[in-house]
Write a protein that holds these residues in place. Sequence first.
Motif, PDB file in Angstrom:
ATOM      1  N   GLY A   1    -111.070  70.233  49.270  1.00 55.01           N
ATOM      2  CA  GLY A   1    -110.271  71.076  49.993  1.00 55.01           C
ATOM      3  C   GLY A   1    -110.016  72.293  49.725  1.00 55.01           C
ATOM      4  O   GLY A   1    -109.512  73.465  50.636  1.00 55.01           O
ATOM      5  N   GLY A   2    -110.692  72.765  48.527  1.00 60.54           N
ATOM      6  CA  GLY A   2    -110.446  74.138  48.102  1.00 60.54           C
ATOM      7  C   GLY A   2    -111.298  75.104  48.540  1.00 60.54           C
ATOM      8  O   GLY A   2    -112.194  74.635  49.555  1.00 60.54           O
ATOM      9  N   GLY A   3    -111.268  76.367  48.533  1.00 57.07           N
ATOM     10  CA  GLY A   3    -112.092  77.287  48.992  1.00 57.07           C
ATOM     11  C   GLY A   3    -111.429  78.726  49.011  1.00 57.07           C
ATOM     12  O   GLY A   3    -110.613  78.925  48.027  1.00 57.07           O
ATOM     13  N   LEU A   4    -112.135  79.784  49.744  1.00 57.60           N
ATOM     14  CA  LEU A   4    -111.676  80.984  49.838  1.00 57.60           C
ATOM     15  C   LEU A   4    -110.995  81.272  51.266  1.00 57.60           C
ATOM     16  O   LEU A   4    -111.508  80.941  52.141  1.00 57.60           O
ATOM     17  CB  LEU A   4    -112.757  82.078  49.704  1.00 57.60           C
ATOM     18  N   VAL A   5    -109.669  82.123  50.981  1.00 59.50           N
ATOM     19  CA  VAL A   5    -108.846  82.499  52.074  1.00 59.50           C
ATOM     20  C   VAL A   5    -108.337  83.756  51.962  1.00 59.50           C
ATOM     21  O   VAL A   5    -107.941  83.898  50.997  1.00 59.50           O
ATOM     22  CB  VAL A   5    -108.090  81.119  52.153  1.00 59.50           C
ATOM     23  N   GLN A   6    -108.076  84.121  53.197  1.00 58.62           N
ATOM     24  CA  GLN A   6    -107.301  85.477  52.899  1.00 58.62           C
ATOM     25  C   GLN A   6    -105.765  85.368  52.766  1.00 58.62           C
ATOM     26  O   GLN A   6    -105.281  84.443  53.122  1.00 58.62           O
ATOM     27  CB  GLN A   6    -107.688  86.293  54.277  1.00 58.62           C
ATOM     28  N   THR A   7    -105.288  86.347  52.364  1.00 56.17           N
ATOM     29  CA  THR A   7    -103.788  86.411  52.178  1.00 56.17           C
ATOM     30  C   THR A   7    -103.079  85.934  53.541  1.00 56.17           C
ATOM     31  O   THR A   7    -103.635  86.506  54.612  1.00 56.17           O
ATOM     32  CB  THR A   7    -103.183  87.861  51.530  1.00 56.17           C
TER      33      THR A   7
ATOM     34  N   LEU B   1    -104.620  76.415  53.505  1.00 56.54           N
ATOM     35  CA  LEU B   1    -105.715  75.569  52.917  1.00 56.54           C
ATOM     36  C   LEU B   1    -104.861  73.927  53.039  1.00 56.54           C
ATOM     37  O   LEU B   1    -103.601  74.021  52.603  1.00 56.54           O
ATOM     38  CB  LEU B   1    -106.241  75.767  51.656  1.00 56.54           C
ATOM     39  N   ARG B   2    -105.886  73.101  52.874  1.00 59.59           N
ATOM     40  CA  ARG B   2    -105.210  71.720  52.853  1.00 59.59           C
ATOM     41  C   ARG B   2    -105.904  71.004  51.861  1.00 59.59           C
ATOM     42  O   ARG B   2    -107.339  70.858  51.825  1.00 59.59           O
ATOM     43  CB  ARG B   2    -105.278  70.832  54.065  1.00 59.59           C
ATOM     44  N   LEU B   3    -105.420  70.770  50.657  1.00 58.03           N
ATOM     45  CA  LEU B   3    -106.203  69.859  49.745  1.00 58.03           C
ATOM     46  C   LEU B   3    -105.679  68.558  49.855  1.00 58.03           C
ATOM     47  O   LEU B   3    -104.680  67.928  49.976  1.00 58.03           O
ATOM     48  CB  LEU B   3    -105.668  70.552  48.432  1.00 58.03           C
ATOM     49  N   SER B   4    -106.793  67.766  49.458  1.00 55.49           N
ATOM     50  CA  SER B   4    -106.854  66.354  49.424  1.00 55.49           C
ATOM     51  C   SER B   4    -107.132  65.840  48.072  1.00 55.49           C
ATOM     52  O   SER B   4    -108.068  66.293  47.382  1.00 55.49           O
ATOM     53  CB  SER B   4    -107.523  65.604  50.544  1.00 55.49           C
ATOM     54  N   CYS B   5    -106.357  64.612  47.791  1.00 58.37           N
ATOM     55  CA  CYS B   5    -106.784  63.943  46.609  1.00 58.37           C
ATOM     56  C   CYS B   5    -106.824  62.632  46.865  1.00 58.37           C
ATOM     57  O   CYS B   5    -105.986  61.879  47.413  1.00 58.37           O
ATOM     58  CB  CYS B   5    -105.754  64.032  45.560  1.00 58.37           C
ATOM     59  N   ALA B   6    -108.139  62.061  46.529  1.00 59.16           N
ATOM     60  CA  ALA B   6    -108.362  60.480  46.979  1.00 59.16           C
ATOM     61  C   ALA B   6    -108.548  59.680  45.554  1.00 59.16           C
ATOM     62  O   ALA B   6    -108.958  60.124  44.689  1.00 59.16           O
ATOM     63  CB  ALA B   6    -109.888  60.191  47.419  1.00 59.16           C
TER      64      ALA B   6
ATOM     65  N   GLY C   1     -91.232  76.274  50.362  1.00 59.84           N
ATOM     66  CA  GLY C   1     -91.158  76.813  51.802  1.00 59.84           C
ATOM     67  C   GLY C   1     -92.373  77.085  52.290  1.00 59.84           C
ATOM     68  O   GLY C   1     -92.556  77.332  53.310  1.00 59.84           O
ATOM     69  N   ARG C   2     -93.552  76.999  51.372  1.00 54.37           N
ATOM     70  CA  ARG C   2     -94.931  77.536  51.856  1.00 54.37           C
ATOM     71  C   ARG C   2     -95.762  76.142  51.597  1.00 54.37           C
ATOM     72  O   ARG C   2     -96.693  75.872  52.630  1.00 54.37           O
ATOM     73  CB  ARG C   2     -95.258  78.471  50.841  1.00 54.37           C
ATOM     74  N   PHE C   3     -95.366  75.382  50.838  1.00 53.36           N
ATOM     75  CA  PHE C   3     -96.504  74.143  50.392  1.00 53.36           C
ATOM     76  C   PHE C   3     -95.601  72.830  50.745  1.00 53.36           C
ATOM     77  O   PHE C   3     -94.600  72.707  50.474  1.00 53.36           O
ATOM     78  CB  PHE C   3     -96.821  74.338  49.060  1.00 53.36           C
ATOM     79  N   THR C   4     -96.386  71.957  51.226  1.00 52.07           N
ATOM     80  CA  THR C   4     -95.699  70.667  51.547  1.00 52.07           C
ATOM     81  C   THR C   4     -97.005  69.649  50.838  1.00 52.07           C
ATOM     82  O   THR C   4     -98.088  69.563  51.209  1.00 52.07           O
ATOM     83  CB  THR C   4     -95.701  70.381  53.112  1.00 52.07           C
ATOM     84  N   ILE C   5     -96.177  68.805  50.029  1.00 49.46           N
ATOM     85  CA  ILE C   5     -96.871  67.552  49.658  1.00 49.46           C
ATOM     86  C   ILE C   5     -96.550  66.194  50.303  1.00 49.46           C
ATOM     87  O   ILE C   5     -95.529  66.210  50.860  1.00 49.46           O
ATOM     88  CB  ILE C   5     -96.288  67.367  48.175  1.00 49.46           C
ATOM     89  N   SER C   6     -97.615  65.468  50.602  1.00 50.56           N
ATOM     90  CA  SER C   6     -97.519  64.197  51.328  1.00 50.56           C
ATOM     91  C   SER C   6     -98.446  63.067  50.700  1.00 50.56           C
ATOM     92  O   SER C   6     -99.421  63.652  49.968  1.00 50.56           O
ATOM     93  CB  SER C   6     -97.620  64.569  53.002  1.00 50.56           C
TER      94      SER C   6
ATOM     95  N   VAL D   1    -103.243  61.833  48.670  1.00 50.79           N
ATOM     96  CA  VAL D   1    -102.101  62.686  48.545  1.00 50.79           C
ATOM     97  C   VAL D   1    -102.578  64.173  49.263  1.00 50.79           C
ATOM     98  O   VAL D   1    -103.975  64.411  48.570  1.00 50.79           O
ATOM     99  CB  VAL D   1    -101.505  62.777  47.169  1.00 50.79           C
ATOM    100  N   THR D   2    -101.869  64.606  49.889  1.00 49.42           N
ATOM    101  CA  THR D   2    -102.280  65.924  50.442  1.00 49.42           C
ATOM    102  C   THR D   2    -101.246  67.153  49.963  1.00 49.42           C
ATOM    103  O   THR D   2    -100.170  67.000  49.868  1.00 49.42           O
ATOM    104  CB  THR D   2    -102.300  65.913  51.818  1.00 49.42           C
ATOM    105  N   LEU D   3    -101.780  68.365  49.681  1.00 50.87           N
ATOM    106  CA  LEU D   3    -101.033  69.359  49.554  1.00 50.87           C
ATOM    107  C   LEU D   3    -101.390  70.490  50.784  1.00 50.87           C
ATOM    108  O   LEU D   3    -102.501  71.061  50.881  1.00 50.87           O
ATOM    109  CB  LEU D   3    -101.383  70.123  48.206  1.00 50.87           C
ATOM    110  N   GLN D   4    -100.516  70.778  51.631  1.00 50.40           N
ATOM    111  CA  GLN D   4    -100.705  71.671  52.717  1.00 50.40           C
ATOM    112  C   GLN D   4    -100.203  72.997  52.052  1.00 50.40           C
ATOM    113  O   GLN D   4     -98.861  73.120  51.795  1.00 50.40           O
ATOM    114  CB  GLN D   4    -100.197  71.224  53.969  1.00 50.40           C
ATOM    115  N   MET D   5    -100.837  73.903  52.124  1.00 48.14           N
ATOM    116  CA  MET D   5    -100.586  75.322  51.648  1.00 48.14           C
ATOM    117  C   MET D   5    -100.735  76.261  52.711  1.00 48.14           C
ATOM    118  O   MET D   5    -101.704  76.626  53.332  1.00 48.14           O
ATOM    119  CB  MET D   5    -101.492  75.632  50.682  1.00 48.14           C
ATOM    120  N   ASN D   6     -99.681  76.934  53.131  1.00 45.87           N
ATOM    121  CA  ASN D   6     -99.509  78.168  53.899  1.00 45.87           C
ATOM    122  C   ASN D   6     -99.136  79.219  53.414  1.00 45.87           C
ATOM    123  O   ASN D   6     -98.255  79.290  52.347  1.00 45.87           O
ATOM    124  CB  ASN D   6     -98.481  77.474  54.924  1.00 45.87           C
ATOM    125  N   SER D   7     -99.157  80.393  54.317  1.00 48.22           N
ATOM    126  CA  SER D   7     -98.726  81.730  53.876  1.00 48.22           C
ATOM    127  C   SER D   7     -99.266  82.141  52.155  1.00 48.22           C
ATOM    128  O   SER D   7     -98.633  82.534  51.355  1.00 48.22           O
ATOM    129  CB  SER D   7     -97.265  81.880  53.832  1.00 48.22           C
TER     130      SER D   7
END
Length: 124
Positions: A8-14, A18-23, A66-71, A79-85
């Motif tokens: 789920g990694g990659g290049l994103v603008q400010t 991005l949403r990272l996943s771990c299997a 406040g910007r990232f959420t782990i679930s 396991v997932t890491l939702q990364m915003n802002s």
Amino acid sequence: QVQLVESGGGLVQTGGSLRLSCAASGRTFSSYVMGWFRQAPGKEREFVAAISRSAGSTYYADSVKGRFTISRDNAKNTVTLQMNSLKPEDTAVYYCAATNFVMSGTKEYDYEYWGQGTQVTVSS
């Protein structure tokens, strides 16, 4: 033993997301506390977020609160890491980690197993 594979990694603008996943492999995923760490160039690996075995508790570094959420989904061994802002200072290789030694792991030495990492780059 557990094997971890991030994606789920990659290049994103400010300001982007991005949403990272771990299997995880293995039949005992629910017995592991799961965490995310990151390492920027020239810096030490640092804690980002962690989640308890039942997902009842989560922990975050102040820099991502406040910007990232782990679930986690114990039925799917993920396991997932939702990364915003996202900010340029979030640029790093992000690692998934697992441990059954502690109740909540926020230190690198708490963790037994590590993935290979996935690159996240935030452009300004």
